[in-house]
Design a protein around this motif. Structure first.
Motif, PDB file in Angstrom:
ATOM      1  N   HIS A 124      18.694  -0.426  29.228  1.00  0.00           N
ATOM      2  CA  HIS A 124      17.873   0.588  28.579  1.00  0.00           C
ATOM      3  C   HIS A 124      18.649   1.870  28.305  1.00  0.00           C
ATOM      4  CE1 HIS A 124      14.362  -1.906  29.371  1.00  0.00           C
ATOM      5  NE2 HIS A 124      14.762  -2.013  30.622  1.00  0.00           N
ATOM      6  N   ARG A 234      18.089   9.167  35.176  1.00  0.00           N
ATOM      7  CA  ARG A 234      16.940   8.275  34.999  1.00  0.00           C
ATOM      8  C   ARG A 234      17.405   6.869  34.636  1.00  0.00           C
ATOM      9  NH1 ARG A 234      12.295  10.710  31.440  1.00  0.00           N
ATOM     10  NH2 ARG A 234      12.119  11.918  33.378  1.00  0.00           N
ATOM     11  N   ASP A 235      18.441   6.768  33.803  1.00  0.00           N
ATOM     12  CA  ASP A 235      19.011   5.457  33.495  1.00  0.00           C
ATOM     13  C   ASP A 235      19.576   4.799  34.750  1.00  0.00           C
ATOM     14  OD1 ASP A 235      18.387   5.230  30.845  1.00  0.00           O
ATOM     15  OD2 ASP A 235      20.286   6.015  30.105  1.00  0.00           O
ATOM     16  N   ASN A 237      18.603   5.310  37.881  1.00  0.00           N
ATOM     17  CA  ASN A 237      17.484   4.859  38.712  1.00  0.00           C
ATOM     18  C   ASN A 237      16.823   3.617  38.142  1.00  0.00           C
ATOM     19  OD1 ASN A 237      17.299   6.720  40.956  1.00  0.00           O
ATOM     20  ND2 ASN A 237      16.763   8.304  39.476  1.00  0.00           N
ATOM     21  N   ARG A 238      16.733   3.555  36.830  1.00  0.00           N
ATOM     22  CA  ARG A 238      16.145   2.367  36.208  1.00  0.00           C
ATOM     23  C   ARG A 238      17.003   1.132  36.494  1.00  0.00           C
ATOM     24  NH1 ARG A 238      16.184   4.057  31.354  1.00  0.00           N
ATOM     25  NH2 ARG A 238      14.081   4.935  31.311  1.00  0.00           N
ATOM     26  N   ASN A 239      18.312   1.309  36.443  1.00  0.00           N
ATOM     27  CA  ASN A 239      19.208   0.192  36.711  1.00  0.00           C
ATOM     28  C   ASN A 239      19.112  -0.268  38.163  1.00  0.00           C
ATOM     29  OD1 ASN A 239      22.308  -0.732  37.421  1.00  0.00           O
ATOM     30  ND2 ASN A 239      21.650  -1.348  35.374  1.00  0.00           N
ATOM     31  N   ARG A 241      16.474   0.078  40.118  1.00  0.00           N
ATOM     32  CA  ARG A 241      15.175  -0.576  40.307  1.00  0.00           C
ATOM     33  C   ARG A 241      15.162  -1.996  39.745  1.00  0.00           C
ATOM     34  NH1 ARG A 241      13.202   4.742  39.226  1.00  0.00           N
ATOM     35  NH2 ARG A 241      13.030   4.251  37.004  1.00  0.00           N
ATOM     36  N   GLU A 242      15.909  -2.221  38.682  1.00  0.00           N
ATOM     37  CA  GLU A 242      16.003  -3.582  38.151  1.00  0.00           C
ATOM     38  C   GLU A 242      16.663  -4.516  39.158  1.00  0.00           C
ATOM     39  OE1 GLU A 242      18.098  -3.117  34.540  1.00  0.00           O
ATOM     40  OE2 GLU A 242      16.354  -2.425  33.382  1.00  0.00           O
TER      41      GLU A 242
END
Length: 444
Positions: A124, A234-235, A237-239, A241-242
């Motif tokens: 993302h 934020r990117d 953290n998104r990674n 969490r994935e």
């Protein structure tokens, strides 16, 4: 990258000489002359702001000395906002001009951060994409237009109030005689110099309002880059969490293999966290003192406008609405415009929480005594401790730490001070004294 995030702000300030333009390997004589001209323009802008500061200060001192029957502290806060608003661009633009050579360090740190963010290769992540750049170009334009609109509306409101007071005084002294016009009125009265209203408006637009607008663009560079840092975190953290979602409660070969493949990804995460801290440090080093001055002056301006609202009975709605708008504008500058700063801190602290969650998930997928698994958990533990102990926190000279509580607390502090002052000093001011103060404050 720092100049590409806030492209409109850096472009405007570079054009006026407050920031250096990108140097080419072979600079011509024309480019060198252009740099000197831009520097001269920047110095002239600061000098013009100092002229307006001197005029407003002289008017305020004159008005304060003429009124000797009222509390000194009240008079200071009533007449100080205009002087402080002139002092704001003088300090900000002078510091930016003095430290403009250090801006290259900030751009280097931003480039390192974007390089590490791109190497993360998060599905993302759009940090290096055209869509991402257009997003921040839009934010830059919005900041430019919104801050400019607020400042222009404030000055237009101020000019309208000045005209209303002049018209009331003119009708009181001369009746319907239209020999005198507002445009030829000396707005510097009671100072000795004569400056017609139309020249006064031009002077203030060029040497007061424009520098005030430019000072807000300097803050825009800081806030937009902080917002860029927030998007990168934020990117991250998104990674993370994935990866968390890919681990379940089972302990099978598939989950064990997934855990082992995390080693290279942890290296990218660690590098990105380190570059984010370096980027945050450069932002604090370059803008920390500037933000301290701006926030302190804005706080005093807010108290000054609040003092006018609390103490003075306004004979007309226009004057009351002007001070309400002025106070709300300063509140917006101190809170809404700075929201990306605490959001970046919160996004940075989320890294530690997400890594800890990943550690807990991996513990369910690894068997005890596994040396590779223990090594992996040790690296994640180090990353979690580093993220928790050293988050990206924006601060000014070690005194102001920009969290949500700080932004809200300063505004409530200003309100509390006004309420206390009202309770302690209101009984010392008669209604006639308050009316006299209101006339003088608006006329200044």
């Amino acid at each position: 990258m720092a100049d590409q995030v806030a492209v409109l702000q850096t472009g405007t300030l570079a054009f006026l000489g407050f920031l250096q333009k990108r140097r080419r390997p072979l600079s011509t004589l024309a480019e060198a002359c252009g740099a000197w001209i831009r520097t001269t323009v920047a110095v002239a802008v600061v000098g013009g702001s100092m002229v307006c500061l001197g005029i407003d200060s002289a008017l305020a001192v004159k008005a304060m000395t003429d009124e000797t029957k009222h509390p000194f502290l009240v008079k200071i806060f009533i007449f100080s906002p205009y002087c402080l608003l002139d002092l704001r661009p003088v300090c900000v633009l002078a510091m930016l001009l003095y430290n403009r050579h250090e801006f290259e360090k900030l751009k280097t740190a931003a480039d390192d951060f974007i390089a590490d963010l791109a190497s993360l290769a998060a599905p993302h992540s759009q940090a290096s994409s055209w869509k991402f750049r257009m997003k921040f170009r839009t934010k830059s334009k919005l900041w430019f237009l919104l801050s400019g609109t607020l400042v222009l509306l404030w000055y237009g409101f101020f000019a309208r109030v000045n005209y209303t007071w002049w018209l009331q005084g003119h009708l009181k002294r001369h009746g319907n005689d239209t020999t005198d016009t507002f445009w030829m009125t000396n707005l510097l009265d009671p100072l000795p110099p004569f400056l017609p209203a139309w020249q006064n408006i031009i002077l203030w637009c060029v040497c007061s309002i424009s520098p005030l607008f430019l000072s807000q663009q300097v803050i825009g560079i800081f806030v937009l880059n902080a917002d860029f840092l927030k998007e990168g975190l934020r990117d991250l953290n998104r990674n993370i969490r994935e990866q968390i979602e890919s681990f379940g409660p089972r302990r099978d070969v598939v989950h064990l293999k997934q855990a082992m493949n995390l080693e290279s990804r942890i290296i990218f995460w660690t590098r990105l966290v380190e570059s984010s801290r370096a980027f945050c440090k450069e932002l604090n080093d370059f803008f920390g003192t500037i933000l301290f001055v701006v926030y302190g002056l804005d706080f005093l301006v807010l108290v000054g406008f609040g003092t006018n609202l609390v103490y003075m009975p306004f004979p007309g709605f226009d004057t009351f609405a002007f001070y309400v708008y002025a106070a709300l504008m300063i509140v917006a500058f101190m809170t809404l415009f700075l929201i990306p700063l605490p959001l970046t801190y919160e996004e940075s602290t989320c890294v530690s929480a997400n890594v800890q969650d990943l550690i807990d998930r991996i513990c369910h997928s690894l068997t005890e005594g596994d040396p590779e698994g223990k090594k992996l958990l040790d690296r994640l533990t180090i990353l979690e401790h580093s993220s928790r102990s050293y988050p990206c926190l924006f601060q000014s000279v070690g005194l102001m730490y920009f969290t949500r509580a700080f932004l809200v607390g300063t505004c409530t502090l200003a309100l509390s001070l006004l309420i206390l002052a009202k309770e302690f000093l209101s009984d010392k001011l008669t209604p006639q004294a308050l009316l006299t103060l209101s006339v003088n404050a608006t006329g200044a």
